[in-house]
Motif scaffolding. Structure first.
Motif, short mmCIF file in Angstrom:
data_model
loop_
_atom_site.label_atom_id
_atom_site.label_comp_id
_atom_site.label_asym_id
_atom_site.label_seq_id
_atom_site.Cartn_x
_atom_site.Cartn_y
_atom_site.Cartn_z
N ASP A 1 0.86 -1.19 0.00
CA ASP A 1 0.00 0.00 0.00
C ASP A 1 0.90 1.24 0.00
OD1 ASP A 1 0.82 0.56 2.64
OD2 ASP A 1 -0.90 -0.48 3.50
N ASP A 2 0.30 2.41 -0.12
CA ASP A 2 1.06 3.66 -0.22
C ASP A 2 1.94 3.91 0.99
OD1 ASP A 2 0.04 4.20 -2.73
OD2 ASP A 2 -1.58 5.48 -1.97
N GLU A 3 1.43 3.60 2.18
CA GLU A 3 2.20 3.83 3.41
C GLU A 3 3.44 2.94 3.47
OE1 GLU A 3 3.42 5.74 6.56
OE2 GLU A 3 1.62 6.30 5.46
N GLN A 4 3.31 1.69 3.10
CA GLN A 4 4.46 0.78 3.08
C GLN A 4 5.50 1.25 2.07
OE1 GLN A 4 2.11 -2.72 2.23
NE2 GLN A 4 2.61 -3.61 4.23
N THR A 5 5.05 1.69 0.91
CA THR A 5 5.96 2.19 -0.11
C THR A 5 6.72 3.41 0.39
OG1 THR A 5 4.46 1.38 -1.84
CG2 THR A 5 6.11 3.00 -2.50
N LYS A 6 6.04 4.32 1.06
CA LYS A 6 6.69 5.53 1.59
C LYS A 6 7.75 5.16 2.63
CE LYS A 6 2.78 8.61 0.83
NZ LYS A 6 1.69 9.37 1.46
N ARG A 7 7.43 4.21 3.52
CA ARG A 7 8.40 3.79 4.55
C ARG A 7 9.64 3.17 3.91
NH1 ARG A 7 4.91 0.40 8.68
NH2 ARG A 7 4.08 -0.14 6.68
N ILE A 8 9.46 2.35 2.90
CA ILE A 8 10.59 1.72 2.24
C ILE A 8 11.46 2.77 1.55
CG2 ILE A 8 11.24 0.19 0.33
CD1 ILE A 8 8.77 -1.52 1.12
N LYS B 1 11.69 5.90 2.29
CA LYS B 1 12.34 6.72 3.32
C LYS B 1 13.59 6.01 3.85
CE LYS B 1 11.38 9.23 7.57
NZ LYS B 1 10.39 9.54 8.60
N LYS B 2 13.51 4.70 4.08
CA LYS B 2 14.67 3.94 4.55
C LYS B 2 15.78 3.92 3.52
CE LYS B 2 12.65 0.84 7.91
NZ LYS B 2 12.53 -0.53 8.36
N ILE B 3 15.41 3.79 2.26
CA ILE B 3 16.43 3.80 1.19
C ILE B 3 17.13 5.13 1.12
CG2 ILE B 3 16.73 3.71 -1.32
CD1 ILE B 3 14.48 1.59 -1.36
N ASP B 4 16.38 6.22 1.26
CA ASP B 4 16.93 7.56 1.15
C ASP B 4 17.62 8.05 2.41
OD1 ASP B 4 16.06 7.74 -1.45
OD2 ASP B 4 14.17 8.73 -0.93
N SER B 5 17.46 7.36 3.54
CA SER B 5 18.07 7.83 4.78
C SER B 5 19.59 7.70 4.71
CB SER B 5 17.52 7.06 5.98
OG SER B 5 17.94 5.73 5.96
N PRO B 6 20.32 8.64 5.36
CA PRO B 6 21.78 8.68 5.23
C PRO B 6 22.53 7.50 5.87
CG PRO B 6 21.00 10.41 6.71
CD PRO B 6 19.79 9.73 6.14
N GLY B 7 21.95 6.66 6.60
CA GLY B 7 22.68 5.53 7.22
C GLY B 7 22.87 4.35 6.30
N ASN B 8 22.32 4.35 5.11
CA ASN B 8 22.34 3.19 4.21
C ASN B 8 23.31 3.33 3.10
OD1 ASN B 8 20.37 1.93 5.72
ND2 ASN B 8 18.73 2.94 4.61
#
Length: 76
Positions: free
Chosen positions: A60-67, A69-76
């Motif tokens: 769903d849209d919320e799951q896609t946004k969370r994923i 966000k994790k990809i774009d976060s600076p720790g990855n």
């Protein structure tokens, strides 16, 4: 005889039951008889494939946004 890299490249077809030529099947079997690392890899791949659901569930849209966000976060 196949090298380990070639076995890994053909492993998906073997686990998924896709048709291999008799020459490819023979080469795979001979290699797997002699290489315990590739036998272990095939077993693990087979276990992974059988444990996954056959039909992927849409996100769903919320799951896609969370994923994203994790990809774009600076720790990855």
């Amino acid at each position: 005889m196949l090298k380990c890299k070639e076995v890994v490249e053909k492993a998906d077809a073997l686990v998924d039951g896709m048709p291999l030529s008799w020459r490819e099947r023979l080469a795979m079997r001979l290699h797997l008889i002699m290489c315990h690392h590739c036998r272990r890899y095939i077993r693990q791949l087979n276990a992974l494939v059988t444990s996954l659901p056959h039909e992927p569930q849409p996100l769903d849209d919320e799951q896609t946004k969370r994923i994203l966000k994790k990809i774009d976060s600076p720790g990855n």
